[in-house]
Every structure is written in structure tokens, then in C-alpha cells.
Write an enzyme that holds these catalytic residues in place. Structure first.
Site, PDB file in Angstrom:
ATOM      1  N   TYR A 201      26.863  40.633  43.113  1.00  0.00           N
ATOM      2  CA  TYR A 201      27.028  40.997  41.704  1.00  0.00           C
ATOM      3  C   TYR A 201      25.717  41.623  41.262  1.00  0.00           C
ATOM      4  CZ  TYR A 201      31.214  38.021  41.334  1.00  0.00           C
ATOM      5  OH  TYR A 201      32.463  37.463  41.483  1.00  0.00           O
ATOM      6  N   PRO A 292      37.398  40.136  34.903  1.00  0.00           N
ATOM      7  CA  PRO A 292      37.386  39.749  36.325  1.00  0.00           C
ATOM      8  C   PRO A 292      36.041  39.249  36.861  1.00  0.00           C
ATOM      9  CG  PRO A 292      37.446  42.137  36.088  1.00  0.00           C
ATOM     10  CD  PRO A 292      37.597  41.582  34.712  1.00  0.00           C
TER      11      PRO A 292
HETATM   12  C1  PHB Z   1      37.574  41.220  44.382  1.00  0.00           C
HETATM   13  O1  PHB Z   1      37.234  41.060  45.561  1.00  0.00           O
HETATM   14  O2  PHB Z   1      38.553  41.930  44.075  1.00  0.00           O
HETATM   15  C2  PHB Z   1      36.803  40.550  43.321  1.00  0.00           C
HETATM   16  C3  PHB Z   1      35.801  39.667  43.671  1.00  0.00           C
HETATM   17  C4  PHB Z   1      35.066  39.035  42.680  1.00  0.00           C
HETATM   18  C5  PHB Z   1      35.339  39.294  41.349  1.00  0.00           C
HETATM   19  C6  PHB Z   1      36.348  40.169  40.999  1.00  0.00           C
HETATM   20  C7  PHB Z   1      37.085  40.808  41.992  1.00  0.00           C
HETATM   21  O3  PHB Z   1      34.590  38.690  40.389  1.00  0.00           O
END
Ligand code: PHB
Ligand code: APR
Length: 390
Positions: A201, A292
Site C-alpha cells: 500500500y 476497498p
Molecule cells: C485486491 O487484490 O484486489 C485487493 C487487495 C487489497 C485491497 C483491495 C483489493 O485493499
């Protein structure tokens, strides 16, 4: 047509519910608006909490998952030109997350249901509900060109954010709580080995980005973009160039490869209360949405239907409605914890269009704290892997 539990929607919420009910001898019919091909190939989220994996395992749905999925024990936070590992498992007494695409979970659930010949109708779009305040609610739906009806004891609205079930509740019963974010995510699936074993991230001055993966041959990457960004403005070279800048770190290489799929999604937080009315129970995205960044969407859907299935089984076995009456309250504790966590991760990692230097300093101070204080890191970790006690 008549059944005990009429389930609208064959996403993780509807399919897991149907499975849990079947194991306890409760009958259901699942109605899904789209084709099987469509729901099995829709690229969605990919992170399962420990509790979600445990549920799928205990109920016999995880054979392929255990063969193919990737178990992760940490994530990386990248900012100010450095990377910091959050040791999820060490900080949470050994809990982990599992990377397995939502559409793979959906494929396994559909196969399990169709193999034993239980009703799951594709291209069966619910158009309205009648009598949710009565003890004989009905789902009106269209299938094979004709209007049909499914009479039920109870309806489970598992039809996602854009479904019809929520709208059939009379005005004034539900309260909605929402937050829109002034940005979206551009997501790609690329045929290239992941550039890191763990998720990254990244908070960058130009905006957030995320490195994720699906398998040893498939990478999944995201870029923060404008809310209504035109994907046509993003040829593949531009996507890779931007990812290189935002994820860039000395001594680390982002591998590029053919882009198989790309799309833009908006981000919002949304909760309705209560998650039930009469004989209608809403579960998953039909009742709540999280941005997300916290990887919570699929896990919340599964957690809701675990509670709903237990309540329904108790009601059918003993006539005791306590579980059903308390459904919404039991779900909302976890939902609001996840709402807060997802909002917090989102705010800490994205660049708002109207941001100023003060906001940026606050974000960096918070990231620094999470990466240097064990207490702060543990708080992030226990939320990320999923709290056992909520
Ligand atoms: C994903 O792999 O699609 C994914 C992973 C972590 C997230 C959101 C999406 O926080
Ligand atoms: N009739 C029948 N089916 C419908 C209708 C309708 N009127 N409206 C929507 N559906 C179907 C959709 O086609 C979809 O397959 O309901 C299903 C809802 O599934 P999801 O959107 O996957 O929602 P849910 O099962 O709650 O799972 C939540 O999905 O969007 C992700 O991030 C989210 O991971 C989370 C998960």
C-alpha cells in the site's frame, strides 16, 4: 414456485447463505440477474480474512482454495521513499490473510450448488418484492422471457448495492449513512509475476497505489484516479509509467507485463440501518459498502450471512425469532468497525484533490506512528486480519 428462503443475488453473500442453509436442511432458491459466465469472470476483490477462510473450510468449500490460494503473513506500507512491513501474523497471535479472487470463491460455490442439483437460476432478475411485511413475502422476477413469482417464508436481499431489495422497504424505515470520496481506483490485472510476495500500500504525493496479486503469474495493481476517470485516457504505457512512479523504491523493481483487464471503480462508504424489515433481511453490499482500501467487502458479506443462517436455522428448528430479531444489531457492530477501519486506511493513504501541506504532514505522521509503534501496528493488523471477537 415456493421455497423457504428466497435469495436474491448470487455473489458471495447469496451463495454462502444458500450453502449454510443447505447444510442445516433449510431450503432456498437463488435468483441471479446475470449469466453464470458473467458472475464467474467478474474481477473483484481478493483478500479473505482468517475467519472467512475458516468458515469456507469448515463447511467443505475450500479444497481448491487450499490448493491454489496464497497465504500472507504481512503487508507493506510504502511512503516517503521507504517501505515498512506490518507483520500481521506476529502481531495477531498467528492470524493471516488469504489471497483468492472473489470470482474464484463464487465459482466454487456455484459448482457446489449445481453439482447437487439445487435451485440457482441465472438470468433471473428480481424486479420487485411484495408483502415483505407479511408472513408470505413474494419475489417477482423475469426468467426465460416470462414474468414469474417465488413465494417464500423469508427473503434474503443479497443483490448488491444496485439491487432492488433495499428499495422495496417502505419510505421512512431505513436510515442511510454515506460518505463519497473524491477519487476512484483504476485497477488492472496483468500477466506478470508479482513484484513482491506481499501486498504493498503506497502513499505517494501523486496519489495512492496498491500492488496486489492473484497467483505466481498474475499481478493485480491499482492507482488512485479521479472519481469519474475516463479509462480511455489511460493507455497501458501510461498506467505502467504512473505505477512505476508511485510504487518506485530504490533497489526494488516493478515488473511490467500485458494488461488483461482494466477498469475504474468509484469509492464510497455506505450503511443502512436496520438491515431488515419484516421478512426481508439484507446482507453484504445490499446493506453496506466500504472503500476497498481495507479489503473488507467480501468478508463483511460472509460475516452477515453466517449470522443470518444461524438465526434462520434456530427459527425453523425451535420457532424462536430472537436471532432474526437481533440480526441487524449483531451485524452492525462488525460493519461499523470495518467502516471505520476502511475510512481510516483510505484517508491515511490517498491524496484528496483539495489537500494542503498540513493534511500531508498529518498523513505522514500517522504512517510513521503505525510503522514505529507496536501498539499502533497491532491495531492496524488486528483490523486487517479481522477481529475475532466482533
Ligand atoms: C485486491 O487484490 O484486489 C485487493 C487487495 C487489497 C485491497 C483491495 C483489493 O485493499
Ligand atoms: N435480481 C437478481 N440478482 C441481482 C439483482 C436483481 N434485481 N440485482 C443484482 N443482482 C446480483 C448481481 O448481479 C450480483 O451477482 O446480485 C449479486 C450481488 O453480488 P455482489 O455484488 O458480489 O455482492 P455481495 O454478494 O454482497 O458481495 C459483496 O462484492 O462488490 C463486492 O466488494 C464487494 O467484495 C464485496 C462483495
Amino acid at each position: 414456485m415456493r421455497t423457504q428462503v428466497g435469495i436474491v443475488g448470487a455473489g458471495p453473500a447469496g451463495l454462502v447463505l444458500a450453502h449454510l442453509l443447505r447444510l442445516e436442511g433449510v431450503e432456498s432458491v437463488v435468483l441471479e440477474a446475470r449469466s453464470r459466465e458473467h458472475v464467474e469472470h467478474r474481477v473483484r476483490a481478493g483478500v479473505l480474512e482468517q475467519g472467512s477462510v475458516d468458515l469456507l473450510t469448515e463447511t467443505g468449500l475450500a479444497d481448491r482454495l487450499h490448493r491454489e490460494a496464497l497465504v500472507h503473513h504481512g503487508i507493506e506500507l510504502r511512503f516517503a521513499g521507504r517501505g515498512h512491513r506490518i507483520a500481521l501474523s506476529d502481531l495477531t497471535g498467528g492470524r493471516s490473510i488469504t489471497i483468492y479472487g472473489q470470482q474464484e470463491v463464487v465459482k466454487d460455490l456455484i459448482a457446489a450448488r449445481l453439482t447437487i442439483g439445487l435451485p440457482l437460476l441465472f438470468e433471473a432478475e428480481a424486479v420487485g418484492l411484495d408483502g415483505v411485511g407479511s408472513d408470505r413475502p413474494t419475489i417477482r422476477f423475469r426468467h426465460e422471457g416470462a414474468g414469474r413469482e417465488l413465494e417464500c417464508d423469508v427473503i434474503a436481499g443479497c443483490d448488491g448495492f444496485h439491487g432492488v431489495c433495499r428499495d422495496s422497504v417502505p419510505d421512512g424505515v431505513l436510515s442511510a449513512f454515506t460518505r463519497e470520496y473524491p477519487y476512484g481506483w483504476l485497477g488492472i490485472l496483468a500477466a506478470v509475476a508479482p513484484s513482491s510476495d506481499e501486498l504493498i500500500y503506497s502513499n505517494h504525493e501523486r496519489g495512492f497505489s496498491l500492488h496486489s496479486l492473484r497467483s505466481p503469474e498474475l499481478s493485480r495493481l491499482y492507482l488512485q484516479v479521479a472519481q469519474e476517470e475516463d479509462i480511455g485516457e489511460w493507455p497501458d504505457d501510461r498506467i505502467w509509467a504512473e505505477l512505476q512512479v508511485r510504487l518506485g523504491l530504490d533497489g526494488w523493481t516493478l515488473h511490467e507485463g500485458p494488461i488483461l483487464e482494466k477498469g475504474v471503480t468509484g469509492m464510497r462508504s455506505f450503511v443502512i440501518e436496520p438491515m431488515q424489515h419484516g421478512r426481508l433481511f439484507l446482507a453484504g453490499d445490499a446493506a453496506h459498502i466500504v472503500p476497498p482500501t481495507g479489503a473488507k467487502g467480501m468478508n463483511l458479506a460472509i460475516a452477515d450471512v453466517r449470522i443470518l443462517a444461524e438465526a434462520l436455522v434456530r427459527w425453523y428448528r425451535t420457532g424462536d425469532p430472537a436471532g432474526l430479531d437481533g440480526y441487524s444489531e449483531a451485524c452492525l457492530r462488525r460493519v461499523w468497525r470495518a467502516e471505520h477501519f476502511s475510512w481510516w486506511m483510505t484517508s491515511m493513504l490517498h491524496r484528496a484533490p483539495d489537500t494542503d501541506a498540513f493534511d500531508r504532514k498529518l498523513q505522514l505522521a500517522q504512517l510513521e506512528y503505525v510503522c514505529t509503534s507496536e501498539a499502533a501496528a497491532r491495531s492496524l493488523a488486528e483490523n486487517y486480519v479481522g477481529l475475532a471477537h466482533v
